[in-house]
Design a protein around this motif. Structure first.
Motif, PDB file in Angstrom:
ATOM      1  N   PHE A  39       0.830  -1.208   0.000  1.00 64.54           N
ATOM      2  CA  PHE A  39       0.000   0.000   0.000  1.00 64.54           C
ATOM      3  C   PHE A  39       0.866   1.260   0.000  1.00 64.54           C
ATOM      4  O   PHE A  39       0.533   2.252  -0.642  1.00 64.54           O
ATOM      5  CB  PHE A  39      -0.937   0.005   1.211  1.00 64.54           C
ATOM      6  N   SER A  40       1.988   1.215   0.708  1.00 60.06           N
ATOM      7  CA  SER A  40       2.915   2.341   0.685  1.00 60.06           C
ATOM      8  C   SER A  40       3.450   2.566  -0.721  1.00 60.06           C
ATOM      9  O   SER A  40       3.549   3.709  -1.192  1.00 60.06           O
ATOM     10  CB  SER A  40       4.080   2.086   1.654  1.00 60.06           C
ATOM     11  N   LEU A  41       3.776   1.463  -1.405  1.00 66.93           N
ATOM     12  CA  LEU A  41       4.282   1.572  -2.772  1.00 66.93           C
ATOM     13  C   LEU A  41       3.229   2.161  -3.705  1.00 66.93           C
ATOM     14  O   LEU A  41       3.538   3.016  -4.553  1.00 66.93           O
ATOM     15  CB  LEU A  41       4.708   0.186  -3.269  1.00 66.93           C
ATOM     16  N   ILE A  42       1.979   1.745  -3.543  1.00 70.75           N
ATOM     17  CA  ILE A  42       0.902   2.269  -4.393  1.00 70.75           C
ATOM     18  C   ILE A  42       0.755   3.779  -4.201  1.00 70.75           C
ATOM     19  O   ILE A  42       0.633   4.534  -5.180  1.00 70.75           O
ATOM     20  CB  ILE A  42      -0.427   1.546  -4.094  1.00 70.75           C
ATOM     21  N   THR A  43       0.764   4.225  -2.947  1.00 63.94           N
ATOM     22  CA  THR A  43       0.599   5.665  -2.704  1.00 63.94           C
ATOM     23  C   THR A  43       1.758   6.467  -3.285  1.00 63.94           C
ATOM     24  O   THR A  43       1.562   7.575  -3.795  1.00 63.94           O
ATOM     25  CB  THR A  43       0.466   5.968  -1.199  1.00 63.94           C
ATOM     26  N   GLN A  45       3.499   5.588  -5.920  1.00 64.21           N
ATOM     27  CA  GLN A  45       3.319   5.581  -7.375  1.00 64.21           C
ATOM     28  C   GLN A  45       2.212   6.532  -7.804  1.00 64.21           C
ATOM     29  O   GLN A  45       2.284   7.143  -8.876  1.00 64.21           O
ATOM     30  CB  GLN A  45       3.010   4.157  -7.843  1.00 64.21           C
ATOM     31  N   VAL A  46       1.183   6.663  -6.971  1.00 61.47           N
ATOM     32  CA  VAL A  46       0.006   7.460  -7.329  1.00 61.47           C
ATOM     33  C   VAL A  46       0.229   8.948  -7.125  1.00 61.47           C
ATOM     34  O   VAL A  46      -0.383   9.773  -7.815  1.00 61.47           O
ATOM     35  CB  VAL A  46      -1.221   6.967  -6.519  1.00 61.47           C
ATOM     36  N   MET A  47       1.132   9.325  -6.208  1.00 66.13           N
ATOM     37  CA  MET A  47       1.198  10.741  -5.825  1.00 66.13           C
ATOM     38  C   MET A  47       1.575  11.647  -6.998  1.00 66.13           C
ATOM     39  O   MET A  47       1.088  12.784  -7.086  1.00 66.13           O
ATOM     40  CB  MET A  47       2.147  10.941  -4.644  1.00 66.13           C
ATOM     41  N   VAL A  48       2.399  11.177  -7.923  1.00 69.28           N
ATOM     42  CA  VAL A  48       2.782  12.012  -9.061  1.00 69.28           C
ATOM     43  C   VAL A  48       1.596  12.182 -10.012  1.00 69.28           C
ATOM     44  O   VAL A  48       1.212  13.304 -10.359  1.00 69.28           O
ATOM     45  CB  VAL A  48       3.997  11.411  -9.794  1.00 69.28           C
ATOM     46  N   VAL A  49       1.009  11.062 -10.439  1.00 67.99           N
ATOM     47  CA  VAL A  49      -0.143  11.128 -11.342  1.00 67.99           C
ATOM     48  C   VAL A  49      -1.308  11.844 -10.662  1.00 67.99           C
ATOM     49  O   VAL A  49      -2.051  12.598 -11.308  1.00 67.99           O
ATOM     50  CB  VAL A  49      -0.557   9.714 -11.781  1.00 67.99           C
ATOM     51  N   GLY A  50      -1.466  11.626  -9.352  1.00 74.59           N
ATOM     52  CA  GLY A  50      -2.563  12.260  -8.628  1.00 74.59           C
ATOM     53  C   GLY A  50      -2.495  13.772  -8.661  1.00 74.59           C
ATOM     54  O   GLY A  50      -3.510  14.452  -8.877  1.00 74.59           O
ATOM     55  N   VAL A  51      -1.298  14.328  -8.467  1.00 74.52           N
ATOM     56  CA  VAL A  51      -1.161  15.790  -8.485  1.00 74.52           C
ATOM     57  C   VAL A  51      -1.286  16.319  -9.911  1.00 74.52           C
ATOM     58  O   VAL A  51      -1.895  17.372 -10.147  1.00 74.52           O
ATOM     59  CB  VAL A  51       0.184  16.208  -7.841  1.00 74.52           C
ATOM     60  N   ASN A 156      10.577  10.915   1.560  1.00 75.91           N
ATOM     61  CA  ASN A 156      10.730  10.260   2.866  1.00 75.91           C
ATOM     62  C   ASN A 156       9.361   9.853   3.398  1.00 75.91           C
ATOM     63  O   ASN A 156       8.330  10.388   2.982  1.00 75.91           O
ATOM     64  CB  ASN A 156      11.430  11.191   3.860  1.00 75.91           C
ATOM     65  N   THR A 157       9.361   8.917   4.335  1.00 74.34           N
ATOM     66  CA  THR A 157       8.089   8.379   4.832  1.00 74.34           C
ATOM     67  C   THR A 157       7.959   8.537   6.340  1.00 74.34           C
ATOM     68  O   THR A 157       8.955   8.699   7.050  1.00 74.34           O
ATOM     69  CB  THR A 157       7.948   6.884   4.475  1.00 74.34           C
ATOM     70  N   VAL A 165       4.007   5.935   4.960  1.00 71.32           N
ATOM     71  CA  VAL A 165       3.356   6.824   3.992  1.00 71.32           C
ATOM     72  C   VAL A 165       4.324   7.954   3.653  1.00 71.32           C
ATOM     73  O   VAL A 165       4.877   8.599   4.549  1.00 71.32           O
ATOM     74  CB  VAL A 165       2.043   7.402   4.560  1.00 71.32           C
ATOM     75  N   ALA A 166       4.517   8.192   2.367  1.00 68.11           N
ATOM     76  CA  ALA A 166       5.427   9.248   1.928  1.00 68.11           C
ATOM     77  C   ALA A 166       4.832  10.627   2.225  1.00 68.11           C
ATOM     78  O   ALA A 166       3.620  10.826   2.134  1.00 68.11           O
ATOM     79  CB  ALA A 166       5.715   9.105   0.442  1.00 68.11           C
ATOM     80  N   TYR A 167       5.713  11.576   2.564  1.00 67.58           N
ATOM     81  CA  TYR A 167       5.250  12.947   2.793  1.00 67.58           C
ATOM     82  C   TYR A 167       4.604  13.512   1.525  1.00 67.58           C
ATOM     83  O   TYR A 167       3.667  14.316   1.602  1.00 67.58           O
ATOM     84  CB  TYR A 167       6.417  13.838   3.216  1.00 67.58           C
ATOM     85  N   GLY A 168       5.086  13.075   0.365  1.00 65.06           N
ATOM     86  CA  GLY A 168       4.494  13.541  -0.887  1.00 65.06           C
ATOM     87  C   GLY A 168       3.047  13.109  -1.043  1.00 65.06           C
ATOM     88  O   GLY A 168       2.224  13.853  -1.592  1.00 65.06           O
ATOM     89  N   ALA A 169       2.714  11.917  -0.547  1.00 61.81           N
ATOM     90  CA  ALA A 169       1.329  11.454  -0.608  1.00 61.81           C
ATOM     91  C   ALA A 169       0.431  12.314   0.285  1.00 61.81           C
ATOM     92  O   ALA A 169      -0.715  12.615  -0.064  1.00 61.81           O
ATOM     93  CB  ALA A 169       1.243   9.988  -0.196  1.00 61.81           C
TER      94      ALA A 169
END
Length: 317
Positions: A39-43, A45-51, A156-157, A165-169
């Motif tokens: 789940f951490s990996l998914i978030t 991966q998603v944070m770039v496309v999400g923004v 970083n997480t 969870v990454a700070y970027g997420a």
């Protein structure tokens, strides 16, 4: 229940149901899918496309489309990393310059759409190629490494329960909350929907449609700059090959999230769910050992199904 009500319920709850079904399917296919690490990996991966999808949603709500988002992001990431690692800029100044580059690209798109009245598809197709060429020229097609900590800090997480969870997420969630508030609670947000519904009617009602569109493309460019920083933070390098599939991914996420390609209808939080659907499919298919070529194929099928559903919903309404 009328057909129109069914269409509205589908647009509201359909993306969440699709995400839930996808999670259940991949959980049944791989025991690793439901692990905190995955789940951490998914978030991440998603944070770039999400923004990126935030900016794309704003543009699509005005009945436009932005094909340049991925390449503009790549250009912004190269500007940040080159200035910070090779030109001697302070990291904060390098990040600000990268954000300025992507915002300027958005302003150029907006001016071409509003002043010269070119179709958004043609404008952003052109700027996509320009941004790609500039990225290759300034980077000499070489990755940039040895970056200062500020540029990678959002990768970083921290632990939320047992899940890192990454700070970027977390930043992505904050940006979606802000975008939701702006679209729902401000006059400018309502103007965006009005322009997307009927640009001429919005103009006749006193809305400065050119200013609205210019602001939308500028804000979209700023979102691409934030996505550029997240991309650098996630990979730890400035990659000149980044952003080549993100235009399709963002359109897929936005349409899967219930935003109409015809403009004027959609909820920004739906785009986050759409980005999660894309991320879950990519991750789940990888765990199943499916080739990346087939993952792209599935993404293409998803966007066609989403557009077909949007078309049916629009006709029903």
């Amino acid at each position: 229940m009328t057909v129109q009500q069914q269409a509205r319920r589908l647009a509201t709850f359909g993306p969440f149901i699709a995400l839930l079904l996808a999670c259940l399917f991949f959980a049944a296919q791989s025991p690793r899918f439901l692990t905190p690490e995955n789940f951490s990996l998914i978030t991440q991966q998603v944070m770039v496309v999400g923004v990126l999808a935030i900016g794309q949603t704003l543009v699509i709500l005005t009945a436009g489309i932005d094909l340049s988002c991925g390449m503009v992001m790549a250009l912004g990431s190269m500007a940040m990393t080159l200035l910070a690692s090779r030109a001697g800029f302070a990291p904060a100044m390098a990040v600000a310059t990268g954000l300025g580059v992507t915002t300027l690209a958005g302003v150029v798109n907006g001016l071409l759409v509003t002043r010269i009245r070119l179709p958004p598809f043609i404008v952003t197709l052109g700027t996509m190629n320009i941004a790609f060429a500039l990225t290759q020229i300034i980077s000499k097609a070489q990755s940039v490494t040895d970056l200062p900590p500020l540029l990678t800090a959002l990768g970083n997480t921290l632990r939320v329960g047992v899940t890192p969870v990454a700070y970027g997420a977390l930043l992505m969630v904050v940006l979606y909350t802000l975008a939701w508030w702006l679209l729902r609670e401000t006059a400018g947000g309502r103007h965006v929907y009005a322009v997307g519904n009927n640009r001429e009617a919005a103009r006749l009602s006193g809305i400065n449609t050119e200013r609205v569109l210019l602001a939308v493309y500028a804000l979209a460019g700023l979102c691409y700059g934030v996505a550029a920083l997240l991309s650098v933070a996630r990979t730890g390098v400035g990659d000149p090959q980044a952003g080549q599939t993100e235009n399709l991914d963002t359109v897929t996420a936005v349409v899967l999230g219930g935003t109409s390609l015809f403009g004027g209808r959609g909820v920004i939080t739906g785009s986050l769910i759409g980005a999660l659907i894309v991320g879950v499919f990519r991750n789940g298919l990888t765990l199943m050992g499916v080739s990346s070529v087939y993952q792209i194929l599935v993404t293409g099928v998803l966007v066609i199904l989403a557009v077909a559903t949007d078309q049916w919903s629009r006709r029903a309404s």
